[in-house]
Each structure stands twice: as structure tokens, then as C-alpha cells.
Design an enzyme around this catalytic site. Sequence first.
Site, PDB file in Angstrom:
ATOM      1  N   GLU A  31       0.834  -1.195   0.000  1.00  0.00           N
ATOM      2  CA  GLU A  31       0.000   0.000   0.000  1.00  0.00           C
ATOM      3  C   GLU A  31       0.871   1.247   0.000  1.00  0.00           C
ATOM      4  O   GLU A  31       0.595   2.216  -0.725  1.00  0.00           O
ATOM      5  CB  GLU A  31      -0.938  -0.030   1.205  1.00  0.00           C
TER       6      GLU A  31
ATOM      7  N   GLU B 114      -3.004 -10.125   2.227  1.00  0.00           N
ATOM      8  CA  GLU B 114      -4.215 -10.044   3.043  1.00  0.00           C
ATOM      9  C   GLU B 114      -5.214 -11.164   2.788  1.00  0.00           C
ATOM     10  O   GLU B 114      -5.767 -11.731   3.758  1.00  0.00           O
ATOM     11  CB  GLU B 114      -4.889  -8.675   2.838  1.00  0.00           C
TER      12      GLU B 114
END
Length: 273
Positions: free
Chosen positions: A127, A147
Site C-alpha cells: 500500500e 491479506e
Amino acid sequence: MPVHYQLGAREGAEHVVLITLDRPEAKNACDLEHFHQLAEAWKRFAADDDAWVAIFTGVGRAFMSGADLKTYVPEITALAKQIKAGEVDSVNGYSLSDGYDAVLRGSKIYKPIIAAINGPCVAGGMEMLGGVDIRVASEHATFGVLEPARGLFAGGGTTVRLPRQIPYAQAMEVLLCADRFDAQRVYEMGLLNAVVSEDALLDKAFEYAARIIKNAPLAVQATKRSALEGLKVDIREAYKIEARISQEIFATEDAKEGPRAFAEKRQPQWSGR
């Protein structure tokens, strides 16, 4: 301090700030405090007139491993329903927006940011990667959106940025498979600018920074702002944004200094005005 902020960390780089995430015992995974401190570092950089370019890296052999699965994630999932309902906006005194600000989701920092990726760059590290402008990795760095393998979601910008930054099929392989990829593969995808030896990593990052800071800071920031704002709209509106920003820059003192220095055959002296 969990995050180090060093302006002028090297000779000749007075306008370059080195921001370092310091939690090597957890492979630079972030808890509430580290997300908060990193968010504060970015705010400081944005407001620091002497800082024209930032280099971000991690201490030890990890770049950033995202949210700490042992502390941060359990704290957030325990309050997930209240957060979704808008009943909670902080945890243990820390704002929930710190996590987003730390990884530059929705960032309006128009100063250039360089990532020096010295090890695992996964989850929140990916990110962060999506929010910076130039990316240099060491040969042993690894990358991954992990994730889904933990039943989680990459909600800090990765699902939005990655398909816009590399070809769709490759982005979806990274997003859906939750695998780790080596630096060379990620370079071939187009997500990195360079892959170098571990010893050369910061040298390469500072080399990019030196190439940037020789230019007028307001012109550089305006260029980044035009690129980012233009990506949010259709091409006709993007041209309008570009024209408006162009008018702003041509009215600056630096826009007079650059041509004057060229005519006088000397290096320009940028004022940032």
C-alpha cells in the site's frame, strides 16, 4: 522514536529527508503507535519548506510488513462492527485515519517520494509502495498482497492503485493469488524503477533524489500534482487542470530565474517562490 526524520542526511542532499520506519523486531509491521508516528512524519514532510524530496525505507532487513497481525489487526477486527457503523473513529487514543495517512492513501503530498525497499514489502508495504513516485529495491526484497491469505482485505489503496500502475492481468495475479514475488519479477511488471545490490540501495535512492532536487521545487511539485489530479478525471478535465497549474508556475520567481540562468550560462538558484 518509532520513525526517524532526517533532513540533509547526506552531504549535498540538504533538501532530501530520509524517513525510516524502525521496528525491526516485527519486520517493520506497524502497531497503532507506529502508524501514528509515520502519519506524523508525512505531515511534517508536507509542511517542511526545506524538504523537497523524501526517501522512505525501513530499519534492518525489512521494508514494511503492513499492519501487525498480533496487535493492530485484532484491535481493529474487535471493533469492526462499530467502525462500520461510524460509532468509533479512534482506538486507544489513536485515530483510525492514521493507518490510511501512514500509507499515503488519498495523499495530497505533491513533493516527490522515493522508496528504498530493503526487504519484505508486503501487505501495508505494498500500500505504501503504491503511494510513492520512484521505487528502488534491493535484490533480496520480496513483494506481496498477502491479506486474502489471512482473511483480510488490502484497504489502504492497493486494490485501487495497482491496476492503474501495472497491466491489469499482472495486477490481478498479485492481488488474488496472495503470493510473494521477487524483486526481478516485480521490476518486470513495471512496479519498480531499479533493482540493485543491498549495499547500493540508499546510494541509488539518493541518486534519484539528486536528479530531482536540481530542478525547481515548485515546478516539480506542480508536475506531480498535475499527473495525480489528471488521473482522477477524464482527459478533457485533465487538460484544464494542467493549464491551470501551468499558469500558476509561469507566475513564479523560479520561472524567471530558470531562463535567466540559462542565458547567463550558470546554475539556477531556486527560491521556491
